[in-house]
Motif scaffolding. Structure first.
Motif, PDB file in Angstrom:
ATOM      1  N   LEU A  33      33.022  46.308  27.949  1.00 41.09           N
ATOM      2  CA  LEU A  33      34.057  47.189  28.307  1.00 41.09           C
ATOM      3  C   LEU A  33      34.276  47.110  30.146  1.00 41.09           C
ATOM      4  O   LEU A  33      33.319  46.811  30.872  1.00 41.09           O
ATOM      5  N   PHE A  34      35.453  47.203  30.825  1.00 40.82           N
ATOM      6  CA  PHE A  34      35.868  47.231  32.068  1.00 40.82           C
ATOM      7  C   PHE A  34      36.505  48.485  32.206  1.00 40.82           C
ATOM      8  O   PHE A  34      37.571  49.143  31.419  1.00 40.82           O
ATOM      9  N   ILE A  35      35.741  49.492  33.046  1.00 39.59           N
ATOM     10  CA  ILE A  35      36.330  50.735  33.355  1.00 39.59           C
ATOM     11  C   ILE A  35      36.643  50.679  34.985  1.00 39.59           C
ATOM     12  O   ILE A  35      36.006  50.183  35.773  1.00 39.59           O
ATOM     13  N   LYS A  36      37.955  51.202  35.054  1.00 42.72           N
ATOM     14  CA  LYS A  36      38.570  51.082  36.593  1.00 42.72           C
ATOM     15  C   LYS A  36      37.748  52.153  37.357  1.00 42.72           C
ATOM     16  O   LYS A  36      37.658  53.085  37.074  1.00 42.72           O
ATOM     17  N   HIS A  37      37.347  51.139  38.412  1.00 39.84           N
ATOM     18  CA  HIS A  37      36.467  52.113  39.508  1.00 39.84           C
ATOM     19  C   HIS A  37      37.334  52.432  40.696  1.00 39.84           C
ATOM     20  O   HIS A  37      37.383  53.584  41.286  1.00 39.84           O
ATOM     21  N   SER A  38      38.479  51.555  41.226  1.00 39.75           N
ATOM     22  CA  SER A  38      39.309  51.792  42.281  1.00 39.75           C
ATOM     23  C   SER A  38      40.473  50.944  42.260  1.00 39.75           C
ATOM     24  O   SER A  38      40.405  49.787  41.442  1.00 39.75           O
ATOM     25  N   ASP A  39      41.536  51.218  42.754  1.00 37.72           N
ATOM     26  CA  ASP A  39      42.702  50.485  42.968  1.00 37.72           C
ATOM     27  C   ASP A  39      42.550  49.607  43.943  1.00 37.72           C
ATOM     28  O   ASP A  39      43.313  48.547  43.936  1.00 37.72           O
ATOM     29  N   SER A  40      41.558  49.651  44.689  1.00 38.70           N
ATOM     30  CA  SER A  40      41.281  48.744  46.064  1.00 38.70           C
ATOM     31  C   SER A  40      41.315  47.256  45.492  1.00 38.70           C
ATOM     32  O   SER A  40      40.592  46.960  44.545  1.00 38.70           O
ATOM     33  N   THR A  41      41.883  46.362  46.222  1.00 34.78           N
ATOM     34  CA  THR A  41      41.647  44.766  45.982  1.00 34.78           C
ATOM     35  C   THR A  41      41.082  44.496  47.161  1.00 34.78           C
ATOM     36  O   THR A  41      41.124  43.167  47.382  1.00 34.78           O
ATOM     37  N   ASN A  42      40.208  45.326  48.001  1.00 40.57           N
ATOM     38  CA  ASN A  42      39.692  44.703  49.318  1.00 40.57           C
ATOM     39  C   ASN A  42      38.304  44.296  48.909  1.00 40.57           C
ATOM     40  O   ASN A  42      37.664  45.002  48.182  1.00 40.57           O
ATOM     41  N   ILE A  43      38.080  43.011  49.307  1.00 40.28           N
ATOM     42  CA  ILE A  43      36.844  42.589  49.127  1.00 40.28           C
ATOM     43  C   ILE A  43      35.498  43.225  49.500  1.00 40.28           C
ATOM     44  O   ILE A  43      34.509  43.050  48.947  1.00 40.28           O
ATOM     45  N   ASP A  44      35.681  43.518  50.604  1.00 38.86           N
ATOM     46  CA  ASP A  44      34.724  44.610  51.317  1.00 38.86           C
ATOM     47  C   ASP A  44      34.187  45.725  50.480  1.00 38.86           C
ATOM     48  O   ASP A  44      33.243  45.975  50.356  1.00 38.86           O
ATOM     49  N   ASP A  45      35.379  46.375  49.801  1.00 39.44           N
ATOM     50  CA  ASP A  45      35.001  47.383  48.796  1.00 39.44           C
ATOM     51  C   ASP A  45      34.115  47.099  47.752  1.00 39.44           C
ATOM     52  O   ASP A  45      33.300  47.531  47.207  1.00 39.44           O
ATOM     53  N   PHE A  46      34.565  45.766  47.339  1.00 39.40           N
ATOM     54  CA  PHE A  46      34.017  45.277  46.029  1.00 39.40           C
ATOM     55  C   PHE A  46      32.317  44.902  46.408  1.00 39.40           C
ATOM     56  O   PHE A  46      31.522  45.108  45.825  1.00 39.40           O
ATOM     57  N   LEU A  47      32.118  44.335  47.632  1.00 36.82           N
ATOM     58  CA  LEU A  47      30.985  44.023  47.916  1.00 36.82           C
ATOM     59  C   LEU A  47      29.945  45.015  48.192  1.00 36.82           C
ATOM     60  O   LEU A  47      28.625  44.784  48.296  1.00 36.82           O
ATOM     61  N   LEU A  48      30.449  46.069  48.394  1.00 37.35           N
ATOM     62  CA  LEU A  48      29.439  47.525  48.307  1.00 37.35           C
ATOM     63  C   LEU A  48      28.814  47.794  47.066  1.00 37.35           C
ATOM     64  O   LEU A  48      27.969  48.434  47.258  1.00 37.35           O
ATOM     65  N   LEU A  49      29.178  47.357  46.101  1.00 33.36           N
ATOM     66  CA  LEU A  49      28.838  47.751  44.631  1.00 33.36           C
ATOM     67  C   LEU A  49      27.876  46.709  44.424  1.00 33.36           C
ATOM     68  O   LEU A  49      27.743  45.604  44.902  1.00 33.36           O
ATOM     69  N   LYS A  50      26.964  47.110  43.441  1.00 35.16           N
ATOM     70  CA  LYS A  50      26.080  46.195  42.985  1.00 35.16           C
ATOM     71  C   LYS A  50      25.858  46.245  41.481  1.00 35.16           C
ATOM     72  O   LYS A  50      26.027  47.215  40.742  1.00 35.16           O
ATOM     73  N   GLY A  51      25.312  45.006  40.930  1.00 39.41           N
ATOM     74  CA  GLY A  51      24.950  45.116  39.387  1.00 39.41           C
ATOM     75  C   GLY A  51      23.526  45.618  39.177  1.00 39.41           C
ATOM     76  O   GLY A  51      22.843  45.748  39.989  1.00 39.41           O
ATOM     77  N   ARG A  52      23.411  46.092  37.999  1.00 40.78           N
ATOM     78  CA  ARG A  52      22.127  46.771  37.852  1.00 40.78           C
ATOM     79  C   ARG A  52      22.029  46.707  36.154  1.00 40.78           C
ATOM     80  O   ARG A  52      22.874  46.610  35.364  1.00 40.78           O
ATOM     81  N   LEU A  53      20.677  46.941  35.855  1.00 40.72           N
ATOM     82  CA  LEU A  53      20.299  47.232  34.384  1.00 40.72           C
ATOM     83  C   LEU A  53      19.807  48.547  34.069  1.00 40.72           C
ATOM     84  O   LEU A  53      19.062  49.084  34.966  1.00 40.72           O
ATOM     85  N   VAL A  54      20.471  49.069  33.015  1.00 39.35           N
ATOM     86  CA  VAL A  54      20.139  50.344  32.744  1.00 39.35           C
ATOM     87  C   VAL A  54      19.498  50.365  31.494  1.00 39.35           C
ATOM     88  O   VAL A  54      19.955  50.277  30.361  1.00 39.35           O
TER      89      VAL A  54
ATOM     90  N   GLU B 194      45.361  35.227  47.820  1.00 33.71           N
ATOM     91  CA  GLU B 194      45.854  35.270  49.242  1.00 33.71           C
ATOM     92  C   GLU B 194      47.134  34.754  49.220  1.00 33.71           C
ATOM     93  O   GLU B 194      48.400  35.311  49.835  1.00 33.71           O
ATOM     94  N   ASN B 195      47.629  33.496  48.431  1.00 34.78           N
ATOM     95  CA  ASN B 195      48.801  32.955  48.486  1.00 34.78           C
ATOM     96  C   ASN B 195      49.695  33.224  47.399  1.00 34.78           C
ATOM     97  O   ASN B 195      50.664  32.708  47.179  1.00 34.78           O
ATOM     98  N   ASN B 196      49.347  34.097  46.407  1.00 35.40           N
ATOM     99  CA  ASN B 196      49.738  34.555  45.550  1.00 35.40           C
ATOM    100  C   ASN B 196      50.261  33.353  44.341  1.00 35.40           C
ATOM    101  O   ASN B 196      51.278  33.227  43.819  1.00 35.40           O
ATOM    102  N   SER B 197      49.136  32.330  44.331  1.00 40.42           N
ATOM    103  CA  SER B 197      49.283  31.324  43.424  1.00 40.42           C
ATOM    104  C   SER B 197      48.587  31.299  42.146  1.00 40.42           C
ATOM    105  O   SER B 197      48.921  30.666  41.218  1.00 40.42           O
ATOM    106  N   TYR B 198      47.672  32.309  42.255  1.00 45.22           N
ATOM    107  CA  TYR B 198      46.790  32.217  40.942  1.00 45.22           C
ATOM    108  C   TYR B 198      46.214  33.982  40.928  1.00 45.22           C
ATOM    109  O   TYR B 198      46.165  34.561  41.845  1.00 45.22           O
ATOM    110  N   VAL B 199      45.779  34.351  39.805  1.00 45.59           N
ATOM    111  CA  VAL B 199      44.825  35.602  39.793  1.00 45.59           C
ATOM    112  C   VAL B 199      43.317  34.970  40.260  1.00 45.59           C
ATOM    113  O   VAL B 199      42.856  34.198  39.292  1.00 45.59           O
ATOM    114  N   ARG B 200      42.948  35.832  41.156  1.00 46.66           N
ATOM    115  CA  ARG B 200      41.331  35.720  41.395  1.00 46.66           C
ATOM    116  C   ARG B 200      40.691  36.792  41.085  1.00 46.66           C
ATOM    117  O   ARG B 200      41.105  37.963  41.008  1.00 46.66           O
ATOM    118  N   VAL B 201      39.610  36.385  40.335  1.00 46.13           N
ATOM    119  CA  VAL B 201      38.872  37.404  39.889  1.00 46.13           C
ATOM    120  C   VAL B 201      37.247  37.186  40.344  1.00 46.13           C
ATOM    121  O   VAL B 201      36.736  36.022  40.457  1.00 46.13           O
TER     122      VAL B 201
END
Length: 293
Positions: A225-246, A147-154
Motif C-alpha cells: 500500500l502507498f499512502i500519501k504523506h505529502s504533496d512535496s517533491t522536495n528531496i530534503d523533505d523525503f530524507l527527513l523520513l525513515k523506514g522502520r519495522l512495526v 529535473e529535466n522532465n525526461s523521466y519519472v524519478r522515484v
C-alpha cells in the motif's frame, strides 16, 4: 485556444515517431527545459482543466502557475510561430530500423509518463510485509518528474535507511510500474512495484504488488500500500523520513488496517529452488511443503 491543443498533438506525434525532445527544441529555437515543461506539465494540466469545464483563461493561468520557466505573455505571443515550426518539422523516415523495439518502447513510455505523473507526485509511505519477520514494513517513497522532465524519478528509503533511486512508468491512469536496482552496480537485483491507479485525480492511496528477491535470492511477491504523506517533491523533505519495522504488538489503530491488508498468510507468495537431480513433478510438491513452514 485550439492552437495549444494542436501544438500538444503535434509534439506527441513527433515524439511517437522517434524525434527526441532536444531535436524539437533545437528546431523551434526553444530551450529544451521550456519545451519539456510545456509538453509534460503545462499543456496536459491545461487540457485537463478544459475537460473539467474550466474556462480557457483560468485553465491556462493555473497550468502556467505549476511551472516557473514559462511566461504567459511570451507563450501567447509566439504561439503561431511555434505551431508553424512544429508542423514544418517532419520525422526522419529514412532512419535505420530500431535495433530493439521493446527497449525503445520502454524509453518512450518513460518519457510519456512525465505528463501523467503530476497527478501522483509527492511523498508516500508504503506498507508491506517484512521479508525477515512477520512485521509491517514501513518505508517512504518520493515520486516526481526528473529535473529535466525526461523521466519519472522515484526514490525509496528502506528499513536500513539506504536510499535507492529508480524509474517509474505511469500509463493511461490505469497502472504504474516502479523499478529499482537494490544492489550496487554492476550487480543487478531488480525489485519492481506494480500499482493500480484509481480513476480520479490526486489519489491519497495506491495499492499494488511488490515483486523482489528474498535474502536467498528466491523470488517473492506480496501486497503493498502507498499512502500519501505529502504533496512535496522536495528531496530534503523525503530524507527527513525513515523506514522502520512495526511488530504486531506495536501496531497502532491508524496503521492496523494496513497490516491486516498486507500481512496475512495469503498476501505473501514465494518460490524456492529445491536441490534435486531429477527435476520432476515430485519436486513441485516438495517445494510447496517446504514453503508451508
Amino acid at each position: 485556444m485550439n492552437d495549444l491543443l494542436d501544438i500538444y498533438k503535434r509534439i506527441e506525434y513527433l515524439r511517437n515517431q522517434g524525434v527526441k525532445m532536444k531535436e524539437i527544441a533545437d528546431y523551434t529555437n526553444m530551450a529544451a527545459s521550456v519545451l519539456s515543461s510545456l509538453y509534460s506539465s503545462v499543456l496536459p494540466t491545461y487540457l485537463s482543466g478544459i475537460n473539467k469545464g474550466e474556462n480557457e483563461e483560468d485553465a491556462l493561468d493555473y497550468a502556467l502557475s505549476q511551472v516557473n520557466n514559462i511566461s504567459k505573455k511570451r507563450l501567447l505571443g509566439n504561439l503561431q510561430e511555434l505551431k508553424t515550426q512544429l508542423f514544418r518539422l517532419e520525422p526522419n523516415t529514412g532512419a535505420e530500423e530500431k535495433a530493439n523495439p521493446f527497449l525503445n518502447m520502454l524509453t518512450e513510455e518513460m518519457q510519456n509518463s512525465v505528463q501523467e505523473v503530476y497527478n501522483y507526485s509527492g511523498i508516500y509511505i508504503s506498507y508491506s510485509l517484512s521479508s525477515s519477520s512477520h512485521s509491517l514494513k514501513v518505508e517512504p517513497y518520493l515520486i516526481s518528474a526528473s529535473e529535466n522532465n525526461s523521466y519519472v524519478r522515484v526514490m525509496h528509503m528502506n528499513t536500513y535507511n539506504t536510499t535507492h533511486c529508480g524509474i517509474g512508468m505511469f500509463s493511461n491512469h490505469q497502472n504504474a510500474y516502479i523499478m529499482f536496482n537494490e544492489r550496487e552496480m554492476p550487480q543487478m537485483a531488480l525489485f519492481t512495484i506494480y500499482l493500480q491507479l484509481p480513476m480520479y485525480d490526486f489519489p491519497h492511496m495506491l495499492k499494488g504488488l511488490y515483486l523482489c528477491l528474498d535474502y536467498n535470492r528466491n523470488p517473492i511477491a506480496r501486497r503493498i500500500l502507498f499512502i500519501k504523506h505529502s504533496d512535496s517533491t522536495n528531496i530534503d523533505d523525503f530524507l527527513l523520513l525513515k523506514g522502520r519495522l512495526v511488530s504486531p504488538e506495536e501496531l497502532t489503530d491508524d496503521i492496523r488496517p494496513y497490516y491486516d491488508y498486507t500481512c496475512q498468510p495469503g498476501d505473501y507468495i514465494k518460490t524456492c529452488n529445491v536441490p534435486s537431480p531429477l527435476l520432476n513433478a515430485k519436486d513441485l510438491d516438495r517445494e510447496k511443503r517446504m514453503l508451508e513452514i
